[in-house]
Design a protein around this motif. Structure first.
Motif, mmCIF file in Angstrom:
data_model
loop_
_atom_site.group_PDB
_atom_site.id
_atom_site.type_symbol
_atom_site.label_atom_id
_atom_site.label_comp_id
_atom_site.label_asym_id
_atom_site.label_seq_id
_atom_site.Cartn_x
_atom_site.Cartn_y
_atom_site.Cartn_z
ATOM 1 N N GLU A 44 7.265 -13.823 8.687
ATOM 2 C CA GLU A 44 8.344 -12.833 8.597
ATOM 3 C C GLU A 44 8.171 -11.950 7.358
ATOM 4 N N MET A 45 7.820 -12.575 6.247
ATOM 5 C CA MET A 45 7.586 -11.839 5.011
ATOM 6 C C MET A 45 6.382 -10.898 5.157
ATOM 7 N N GLU A 46 5.326 -11.381 5.798
ATOM 8 C CA GLU A 46 4.122 -10.561 5.989
ATOM 9 C C GLU A 46 4.394 -9.371 6.904
ATOM 10 N N LEU A 47 5.207 -9.562 7.933
ATOM 11 C CA LEU A 47 5.571 -8.456 8.816
ATOM 12 C C LEU A 47 6.336 -7.383 8.032
ATOM 13 N N ALA A 48 7.268 -7.807 7.197
ATOM 14 C CA ALA A 48 8.022 -6.853 6.382
ATOM 15 C C ALA A 48 7.081 -6.074 5.458
ATOM 16 N N GLU A 49 6.117 -6.772 4.870
ATOM 17 C CA GLU A 49 5.152 -6.093 4.003
ATOM 18 C C GLU A 49 4.330 -5.085 4.799
ATOM 19 N N ALA A 50 3.860 -5.477 5.982
ATOM 20 C CA ALA A 50 3.060 -4.572 6.808
ATOM 21 C C ALA A 50 3.845 -3.321 7.184
ATOM 22 N N ARG A 51 5.121 -3.491 7.486
ATOM 23 C CA ARG A 51 5.955 -2.340 7.853
ATOM 24 C C ARG A 51 6.111 -1.356 6.701
ATOM 25 N N ASN A 82 -2.739 -3.482 13.252
ATOM 26 C CA ASN A 82 -3.800 -2.794 13.987
ATOM 27 C C ASN A 82 -3.645 -1.278 13.938
ATOM 28 N N SER A 83 -2.423 -0.791 13.764
ATOM 29 C CA SER A 83 -2.202 0.658 13.761
ATOM 30 C C SER A 83 -2.372 1.298 12.383
ATOM 31 N N LEU A 84 -2.418 0.502 11.345
ATOM 32 C CA LEU A 84 -2.535 1.057 9.991
ATOM 33 C C LEU A 84 -3.918 1.671 9.755
ATOM 34 N N PRO A 85 -3.994 2.753 8.984
ATOM 35 C CA PRO A 85 -5.296 3.276 8.565
ATOM 36 C C PRO A 85 -6.010 2.238 7.697
ATOM 37 N N GLU A 123 -4.843 10.785 -2.794
ATOM 38 C CA GLU A 123 -4.730 11.329 -1.435
ATOM 39 C C GLU A 123 -3.526 10.797 -0.666
ATOM 40 N N LEU A 124 -3.200 9.512 -0.840
ATOM 41 C CA LEU A 124 -2.148 8.874 -0.054
ATOM 42 C C LEU A 124 -0.877 8.678 -0.868
ATOM 43 N N ASP A 125 0.229 8.568 -0.167
ATOM 44 C CA ASP A 125 1.500 8.181 -0.770
ATOM 45 C C ASP A 125 1.860 6.802 -0.239
ATOM 46 N N GLY A 126 2.480 5.983 -1.058
ATOM 47 C CA GLY A 126 2.925 4.671 -0.604
ATOM 48 C C GLY A 126 1.954 3.565 -0.967
ATOM 49 N N ASP A 127 2.228 2.383 -0.427
ATOM 50 C CA ASP A 127 1.451 1.183 -0.755
ATOM 51 C C ASP A 127 0.138 1.134 0.013
ATOM 52 N N ILE A 128 -0.945 0.944 -0.726
ATOM 53 C CA ILE A 128 -2.276 0.726 -0.177
ATOM 54 C C ILE A 128 -2.570 -0.744 -0.462
ATOM 55 N N VAL A 129 -2.493 -1.578 0.572
ATOM 56 C CA VAL A 129 -2.522 -3.026 0.379
ATOM 57 C C VAL A 129 -3.927 -3.587 0.576
ATOM 58 N N VAL A 130 -4.303 -4.472 -0.327
ATOM 59 C CA VAL A 130 -5.574 -5.175 -0.273
ATOM 60 C C VAL A 130 -5.306 -6.612 0.143
ATOM 61 N N TYR A 131 -5.848 -7.016 1.294
ATOM 62 C CA TYR A 131 -5.782 -8.409 1.750
ATOM 63 C C TYR A 131 -7.161 -9.037 1.569
#
Length: 198
Positions: A44-51, A82-85, A123-131
């Motif tokens: 649930e936490m990971e889904l919120a982060e992905a969103r 899957n939809s994220l750049p 170039e981007l705005d917002g969170d660029i997440v590294v897994y």
């Protein structure tokens, strides 16, 4: 401006190596030891982060690992991931394996990590997440490119294995921003660079 966020699952002693036990590390598989309640809360936490994520930044091996597991999945979390750049730091591949369901195939960043990631942040705005991507995480930390660390701490001590903070050339002061319990046994910690201590 984008923010680089490293989001990692770690053991209590900081190990990030082989969480699922698929890499052959003798102490691997520690991620799988969580309870069903912890797993549900973690998901649930990971889904919120992905969103809340704008894009993913990965190393080549992590890109391949995630592509092999997530492209065939469905559901809200898989659909979002899957939809994220995807942006992949690599000098050896031409195109990311984990392509986007929205038509954005992703982009390989083949040059100098510092220059490429600095340009991506512009170039981007917002969170660029590294897994995962531990080698990339080390490089980003070493060059002060990380804006936030999100650590999900698993209550296990391995005593060996690659750690998130294996090698740094200098000390890096961090500020604890949030803490919370996930499920019954996991701790979620958020840190940011402590500019006041520099």
């Amino acid at each position: 401006m984008g923010r680089i966020v490293i989001s990692e699952n770690v053991t209590l002693d900081g190990v990030v190596e082989d969480p699922t036990g698929e890499e052959g590390f003798s102490r691997g598989g520690w991620f799988l030891r969580m309870s069903d309640k912890d797993r549900a809360a973690w998901a649930e936490m990971e889904l919120a982060e992905a969103r809340a994520t704008e894009a993913l930044l990965l190393g080549r091996r992590s890109d391949e690992w995630f592509a092999a597991r997530w492209l065939s999945r469905s559901g809200a979390w898989a659909d979002r991931l899957n939809s994220l750049p995807k942006y992949v730091v690599s000098a050896t591949v031409q195109e990311p394996e984990w392509s986007s369901a929205t038509g954005f195939r992703g982009k390989v960043l083949p040059g100098d990590v510092v220059e490429e990631v600095s340009a991506l942040k512009e170039e981007l705005d917002g969170d660029i997440v590294v897994y995962a991507s531990i080698r990339l995480a080390h490089a980003l930390l070493e060059h002060d490119l990380v804006d936030e660390l999100r650590l999900t701490v698993f209550p296990v001590v391995l005593g060996a294995g690659r750690r998130l903070f294996d090698r740094t050339s200098t000390s890096r002061p961090l500020r604890l921003v949030t803490t919370r319990t996930v499920g019954d046994g996991l701790a979620f910690l958020t840190y940011r660079p402590d500019e006041d201590s520099i």
